[in-house]
Motif scaffolding. Sequence first.
Motif, PDB file in Angstrom:
ATOM      1  N   LEU A  73      -4.416   0.014  -5.921  1.00  0.00           N
ATOM      2  CA  LEU A  73      -4.479   1.326  -5.257  1.00  0.00           C
ATOM      3  C   LEU A  73      -3.428   1.414  -4.165  1.00  0.00           C
ATOM      4  O   LEU A  73      -3.244   0.490  -3.393  1.00  0.00           O
ATOM      5  N   ASN A  74      -2.736   2.554  -4.129  1.00  0.00           N
ATOM      6  CA  ASN A  74      -1.696   2.733  -3.117  1.00  0.00           C
ATOM      7  C   ASN A  74      -1.458   4.215  -2.869  1.00  0.00           C
ATOM      8  O   ASN A  74      -2.315   5.040  -3.193  1.00  0.00           O
ATOM      9  N   MET A  75      -0.301   4.550  -2.331  1.00  0.00           N
ATOM     10  CA  MET A  75      -0.039   5.934  -1.926  1.00  0.00           C
ATOM     11  C   MET A  75      -0.010   6.910  -3.123  1.00  0.00           C
ATOM     12  O   MET A  75      -0.088   8.122  -2.937  1.00  0.00           O
ATOM     13  N   THR A  76       0.103   6.367  -4.347  1.00  0.00           N
ATOM     14  CA  THR A  76       0.049   7.245  -5.520  1.00  0.00           C
ATOM     15  C   THR A  76      -1.207   8.097  -5.483  1.00  0.00           C
ATOM     16  O   THR A  76      -1.203   9.279  -5.844  1.00  0.00           O
ATOM     17  N   LEU A  77      -2.305   7.438  -5.013  1.00  0.00           N
ATOM     18  CA  LEU A  77      -3.590   8.116  -4.954  1.00  0.00           C
ATOM     19  C   LEU A  77      -3.505   9.384  -4.108  1.00  0.00           C
ATOM     20  O   LEU A  77      -3.975  10.445  -4.510  1.00  0.00           O
TER      21      LEU A  77
ATOM     22  N   ALA B 232      -1.804  16.716  -5.657  1.00  0.00           N
ATOM     23  CA  ALA B 232      -1.519  17.446  -6.891  1.00  0.00           C
ATOM     24  C   ALA B 232      -2.802  18.077  -7.442  1.00  0.00           C
ATOM     25  O   ALA B 232      -2.818  19.247  -7.860  1.00  0.00           O
ATOM     26  N   PHE B 233      -3.865  17.291  -7.424  1.00  0.00           N
ATOM     27  CA  PHE B 233      -5.167  17.760  -7.923  1.00  0.00           C
ATOM     28  C   PHE B 233      -5.613  19.009  -7.167  1.00  0.00           C
ATOM     29  O   PHE B 233      -5.974  20.031  -7.758  1.00  0.00           O
TER      30      PHE B 233
ATOM     31  N   ALA C 283       3.380   1.808  -1.750  1.00  0.00           N
ATOM     32  CA  ALA C 283       4.068   1.997  -3.025  1.00  0.00           C
ATOM     33  C   ALA C 283       3.625   3.303  -3.683  1.00  0.00           C
ATOM     34  O   ALA C 283       2.495   3.735  -3.514  1.00  0.00           O
TER      35      ALA C 283
ATOM     36  N   ASN D 248      -5.121   4.811  -9.680  1.00  0.00           N
ATOM     37  CA  ASN D 248      -4.767   5.768  -8.625  1.00  0.00           C
ATOM     38  C   ASN D 248      -5.065   7.200  -9.069  1.00  0.00           C
ATOM     39  O   ASN D 248      -5.552   8.010  -8.298  1.00  0.00           O
TER      40      ASN D 248
ATOM     41  N   PHE E  35      -4.607  26.622  -7.506  1.00  0.00           N
ATOM     42  CA  PHE E  35      -3.820  27.574  -8.302  1.00  0.00           C
ATOM     43  C   PHE E  35      -4.673  28.139  -9.437  1.00  0.00           C
ATOM     44  O   PHE E  35      -4.689  29.342  -9.685  1.00  0.00           O
ATOM     45  N   CYS E  36      -5.399  27.229 -10.079  1.00  0.00           N
ATOM     46  CA  CYS E  36      -6.253  27.640 -11.194  1.00  0.00           C
ATOM     47  C   CYS E  36      -7.304  28.638 -10.713  1.00  0.00           C
ATOM     48  O   CYS E  36      -7.600  29.631 -11.363  1.00  0.00           O
TER      49      CYS E  36
ATOM     50  N   ILE F 200      -1.010  24.414 -16.183  1.00  0.00           N
ATOM     51  CA  ILE F 200      -1.020  25.571 -15.281  1.00  0.00           C
ATOM     52  C   ILE F 200      -0.140  26.698 -15.826  1.00  0.00           C
ATOM     53  O   ILE F 200      -0.521  27.861 -15.867  1.00  0.00           O
TER      54      ILE F 200
ATOM     55  N   HIS G 155       3.668   5.146  -7.526  1.00  0.00           N
ATOM     56  CA  HIS G 155       3.969   4.994  -8.954  1.00  0.00           C
ATOM     57  C   HIS G 155       4.622   6.269  -9.471  1.00  0.00           C
ATOM     58  O   HIS G 155       3.960   7.275  -9.701  1.00  0.00           O
TER      59      HIS G 155
ATOM     60  N   GLY H 243      -0.847  11.115  -3.428  1.00  0.00           N
ATOM     61  CA  GLY H 243      -0.025  12.089  -4.131  1.00  0.00           C
ATOM     62  C   GLY H 243      -0.815  12.797  -5.219  1.00  0.00           C
ATOM     63  O   GLY H 243      -0.762  14.027  -5.363  1.00  0.00           O
ATOM     64  N   GLU H 244      -1.573  12.022  -5.979  1.00  0.00           N
ATOM     65  CA  GLU H 244      -2.370  12.609  -7.052  1.00  0.00           C
ATOM     66  C   GLU H 244      -3.445  13.540  -6.500  1.00  0.00           C
ATOM     67  O   GLU H 244      -3.748  14.579  -7.088  1.00  0.00           O
ATOM     68  N   LEU H 245      -4.007  13.119  -5.350  1.00  0.00           N
ATOM     69  CA  LEU H 245      -5.040  13.952  -4.733  1.00  0.00           C
ATOM     70  C   LEU H 245      -4.464  15.304  -4.332  1.00  0.00           C
ATOM     71  O   LEU H 245      -5.068  16.352  -4.576  1.00  0.00           O
TER      72      LEU H 245
ATOM     73  N   LEU I 171       2.745   9.583 -11.246  1.00  0.00           N
ATOM     74  CA  LEU I 171       2.861  10.854 -10.527  1.00  0.00           C
ATOM     75  C   LEU I 171       3.649  11.862 -11.357  1.00  0.00           C
ATOM     76  O   LEU I 171       3.231  13.019 -11.517  1.00  0.00           O
TER      77      LEU I 171
ATOM     78  N   PHE J 208      -3.420  22.018  -8.011  1.00  0.00           N
ATOM     79  CA  PHE J 208      -3.697  22.557  -9.344  1.00  0.00           C
ATOM     80  C   PHE J 208      -5.022  23.324  -9.357  1.00  0.00           C
ATOM     81  O   PHE J 208      -5.117  24.417  -9.928  1.00  0.00           O
ATOM     82  N   VAL J 209      -6.044  22.741  -8.725  1.00  0.00           N
ATOM     83  CA  VAL J 209      -7.353  23.407  -8.735  1.00  0.00           C
ATOM     84  C   VAL J 209      -7.265  24.744  -8.009  1.00  0.00           C
ATOM     85  O   VAL J 209      -7.788  25.763  -8.485  1.00  0.00           O
TER      86      VAL J 209
ATOM     87  N   PHE K 239       0.819  -1.208   0.000  1.00  0.00           N
ATOM     88  CA  PHE K 239       0.000   0.000   0.000  1.00  0.00           C
ATOM     89  C   PHE K 239       0.854   1.259   0.000  1.00  0.00           C
ATOM     90  O   PHE K 239       0.419   2.313  -0.440  1.00  0.00           O
TER      91      PHE K 239
ATOM     92  N   THR L 231      -9.760  22.860 -14.754  1.00  0.00           N
ATOM     93  CA  THR L 231      -8.592  22.040 -14.406  1.00  0.00           C
ATOM     94  C   THR L 231      -8.830  20.587 -14.802  1.00  0.00           C
ATOM     95  O   THR L 231      -7.963  19.952 -15.414  1.00  0.00           O
TER      96      THR L 231
ATOM     97  N   TRP M 241      -6.579  19.067 -17.749  1.00  0.00           N
ATOM     98  CA  TRP M 241      -5.605  18.116 -17.190  1.00  0.00           C
ATOM     99  C   TRP M 241      -5.911  16.704 -17.677  1.00  0.00           C
ATOM    100  O   TRP M 241      -5.017  15.988 -18.146  1.00  0.00           O
TER     101      TRP M 241
ATOM    102  N   ALA N  98      -8.101   9.394  -7.560  1.00  0.00           N
ATOM    103  CA  ALA N  98      -7.745  10.638  -6.874  1.00  0.00           C
ATOM    104  C   ALA N  98      -8.636  11.771  -7.341  1.00  0.00           C
ATOM    105  O   ALA N  98      -9.178  12.535  -6.529  1.00  0.00           O
TER     106      ALA N  98
END
Lengths: 264, 156
Positions: free
Chosen positions: B3-7, B13-14, A28, A143, B20-21, A45, A30, B9-11, A34, B17-18, A26, A95, A99, A147
């Motif tokens: 599913l892992n911690m990437t989620l 980032a999302f 991990a 992922n 900032f926009c 942006i 990517h 990170g992406e959240l 990312l 970005f939102v 969990f 966005t 995106w 997200a």
Amino acid sequence: MSSGAEITSQEYIKHHLTNLSVGEGFMAVHIDTLGWSVFLGLVFIMLFRSVAKNATTGVPGKLQCAVEMIVGFVDDNVKSTFHGHNPVIAPLALTIFVWVFLMNAMDWVPVDLIPTIAQQIAGLFGVAPHDVYIKSVPTTDPNMTFALALGVFALIIYYSIKVKGIGGFIKELTTQPFGHWSLYPINFILEMVTLLARPLSLALRLFGNLYAGELIFLLIATIGLFQLPVHFLWAAFHILIIPLQAFIFMMLTILYLSLAHEDH
Amino acid sequence: MNLNMTLAGELIAFIVFVMFCMKFVWPPIIGAIEARQKTIADGLAASDRAAKDLELAQEKATAQLKEAKSQAAEILEAAKKRETQIVEEAAAKAQAEKEKILAAGHAEIETERNQAKEELRQQVAVLAVAGAEKILERSIDAAAHSDILDKLVAEL
């Protein structure tokens, strides 16, 4: 096919669908998903910010025209669907649209181009090509799509409670579609399914479409020289898929947030 | 599904970005678009107004032109009338002058004729006296017989 005949089609496809990953289980991360998504987000942006900084109310330049076309398109869709006043919805929709479009557009890059370049670079550091994984379309990684969907879901919950209050939100979840008190638990189950289906369907629709598209590209890449016209046809078909999926994700986000603002 | 911690990170980032926009991208661009829309709408309204004004001005100009034409025609008419009047007056005047000059001429001729007649008569009287003197062969006092001579002259 990147490295000749010593690997089978199955191995080839599996190799291309594996993420460059750091960590185990969990925890991990990517790196490729990312990295590409953040890179593409920054492209969006920075491009839009540069236009916004130099935005003139007079005669616009060509880049400003193009950006304004996208902004105007998103703004029209937001205004036609969402009737309240909320300064978050429109930038959120913009966005998401741009995106997701850029991430989907990575599907157009030939499937072997980025992995081959990565393998060449990694080869300089003495890493075997077989150990280099790059999956360059971020939206083929659940992922990424989850997200986005969870971000939207959080906003749905936030605005539902903000507009209707906790009581109103619970009332909405329990008192319909059946009006009798004894049926409230059934109502609650039905409404929870509806509510949870929204982020789930958002995430899975985008992921499914792009993952399947990428998979077909990989299958086409295994059929030899004849792949060129077929590849072209499938890429041409993606002219429809890629903007459409970005548009659907944006429209459903606006729609769900508009429903969250509706007070019954 | 992996599913892992990437989620997470992406959240993040999302969200970044939102936000900032929302702060730096959307407001300036939509502001510029709306300001330009307003400018264009104002410009169109102004051009509409100008077109209406132009139409009005053209109507006014046409009316004025018509009026000016009719006035010019009137003036021309009056001038023609006056012209004939002047010509007539001048003709009448000339006629009168001619008659006057003629009359004066006639009168002068008459006077001169009378004068000539008078002179002739006098000379005839003198001649008659001289003739009578010769006939009578004697001196006749002209002064004593002037009443007779005058009678004779008047009879001529």
